[in-house]
Motif scaffolding. Sequence first.
Motif, PDB file in Angstrom:
ATOM      1  N   MET A 104       0.826  -0.980  -0.403  1.00 40.71           N
ATOM      2  CA  MET A 104       0.293   0.094  -0.059  1.00 40.71           C
ATOM      3  C   MET A 104       0.932   1.000   0.059  1.00 40.71           C
ATOM      4  O   MET A 104       1.415   1.009   0.813  1.00 40.71           O
ATOM      5  N   ILE A 124      -0.845  -1.465  -5.011  1.00 44.01           N
ATOM      6  CA  ILE A 124      -1.543  -0.189  -5.039  1.00 44.01           C
ATOM      7  C   ILE A 124      -0.844   0.784  -4.380  1.00 44.01           C
ATOM      8  O   ILE A 124      -0.250   0.846  -3.816  1.00 44.01           O
ATOM      9  N   ARG A 182      -1.901  -0.562  -9.842  1.00 44.39           N
ATOM     10  CA  ARG A 182      -2.672   0.496  -9.784  1.00 44.39           C
ATOM     11  C   ARG A 182      -3.234   2.148  -9.307  1.00 44.39           C
ATOM     12  O   ARG A 182      -2.258   2.081  -7.882  1.00 44.39           O
ATOM     13  N   VAL A 184      -5.532   4.528  -7.449  1.00 44.72           N
ATOM     14  CA  VAL A 184      -6.945   5.586  -6.474  1.00 44.72           C
ATOM     15  C   VAL A 184      -6.535   7.092  -6.369  1.00 44.72           C
ATOM     16  O   VAL A 184      -4.580   7.661  -6.453  1.00 44.72           O
ATOM     17  N   GLU A 188      -8.037   7.896  -1.143  1.00 40.76           N
ATOM     18  CA  GLU A 188      -8.414   6.101  -1.241  1.00 40.76           C
ATOM     19  C   GLU A 188      -7.436   4.994  -1.413  1.00 40.76           C
ATOM     20  O   GLU A 188      -8.021   3.935  -0.798  1.00 40.76           O
ATOM     21  N   VAL A 189      -6.050   5.172  -0.837  1.00 43.88           N
ATOM     22  CA  VAL A 189      -4.904   4.097  -0.864  1.00 43.88           C
ATOM     23  C   VAL A 189      -6.311   3.262   0.086  1.00 43.88           C
ATOM     24  O   VAL A 189      -5.357   2.157   0.306  1.00 43.88           O
ATOM     25  N   GLU A 191      -8.168   2.569   1.691  1.00 44.12           N
ATOM     26  CA  GLU A 191     -10.076   1.697   1.505  1.00 44.12           C
ATOM     27  C   GLU A 191      -9.302   0.902   0.385  1.00 44.12           C
ATOM     28  O   GLU A 191      -9.925  -0.255   0.821  1.00 44.12           O
ATOM     29  N   GLU A 192      -8.735   1.086  -0.526  1.00 45.47           N
ATOM     30  CA  GLU A 192      -8.261   0.020  -1.653  1.00 45.47           C
ATOM     31  C   GLU A 192      -7.659  -1.275  -1.461  1.00 45.47           C
ATOM     32  O   GLU A 192      -7.677  -2.479  -1.973  1.00 45.47           O
ATOM     33  N   LEU A 195     -10.010  -3.504   0.924  1.00 46.41           N
ATOM     34  CA  LEU A 195     -10.766  -3.631   0.044  1.00 46.41           C
ATOM     35  C   LEU A 195      -9.718  -5.360  -0.900  1.00 46.41           C
ATOM     36  O   LEU A 195     -10.820  -5.598  -0.903  1.00 46.41           O
ATOM     37  N   CYS A 196      -9.532  -5.035  -1.277  1.00 42.99           N
ATOM     38  CA  CYS A 196      -8.181  -5.816  -2.353  1.00 42.99           C
ATOM     39  C   CYS A 196      -8.264  -6.961  -1.098  1.00 42.99           C
ATOM     40  O   CYS A 196      -7.977  -7.727  -1.238  1.00 42.99           O
ATOM     41  N   ARG A 199     -11.155  -9.111  -0.604  1.00 43.21           N
ATOM     42  CA  ARG A 199     -11.845  -9.406  -1.799  1.00 43.21           C
ATOM     43  C   ARG A 199     -10.507 -10.932  -1.643  1.00 43.21           C
ATOM     44  O   ARG A 199     -10.785 -11.989  -2.122  1.00 43.21           O
TER      45      ARG A 199
END
Length: 259
Positions: A104, A124, A182, A184, A188-189, A191-192, A195-196, A199
């Motif tokens: 991150m 990310i 990716r 963002v 948002e880093v 949170e992304e 979420l990653c 998943r």
Amino acid sequence: MTDPILVQRDGETVTITLNNPDKRNALTKPAWQQLGDVIEELSADDTLRCLILRGAGDEAFAAGADISEFPEQRSSAAQAKAYGEVVTRTVQVIEECQHPTIAMIKGACTGGGLEIACACDMRIAGESARFGVPINRLGHTLAYPELDAILRLVSPAVMLELLLEGRVIDAAHALRVGLINRIVEDWEVEEEARLCAERISKGAPLAARLHKKMVRRLKQPQPLSHEELDEAFSTCDSEDYQNGFKAFMDKTKPVFKAR
């Protein structure tokens, strides 16, 4: 002293923080060693599903090695080799971790910090993140295993561009050349990344671990053995596989137990 490596668990995900914000999260030799020890221990924990690596604060993922200790720790070829062995071991431990790993990235991700990020499975980044290996300013070179950590993502031409010019590139450029997965917006880093990890954690862990092993193996030039080819089907003997395809047929959510 403040612990240079922080570990925080949230369910099946662990966040590892490189914690030296006053020096853009640069790592001392003991910090490199500790990072490798921590990830090696976490890799052996079968209850985990994902690791997130980050830097403390918003200014940097990591600026690499702490150059202030070089006069005592890295002032000759012999010392540099001993130091490099610690770095190489840590980078390899990250790459070989059985659990999926996410870097991150906020701010600067340079030198050894870029090696750490490239050893992770996914990267990310925030839109203001920066990437490079400005080691030409030190008159020093990367060791072969450290080069390999980055070369698994980019072409030799891009690698030499970073090394010979010492350029620090922006996130958009890093995405174009394949350094990151990716981008963002900066806010948002976190949170992304969360979420990653979520998943990933919902997927079958045995399959994730074997996929990591198979991708690493395909980097090697030797022909695959019959045993290795057969191993690709081994998860079909698992309880998770039985649960997975039955849940798909029943249109329900599978419950994976890593067995």
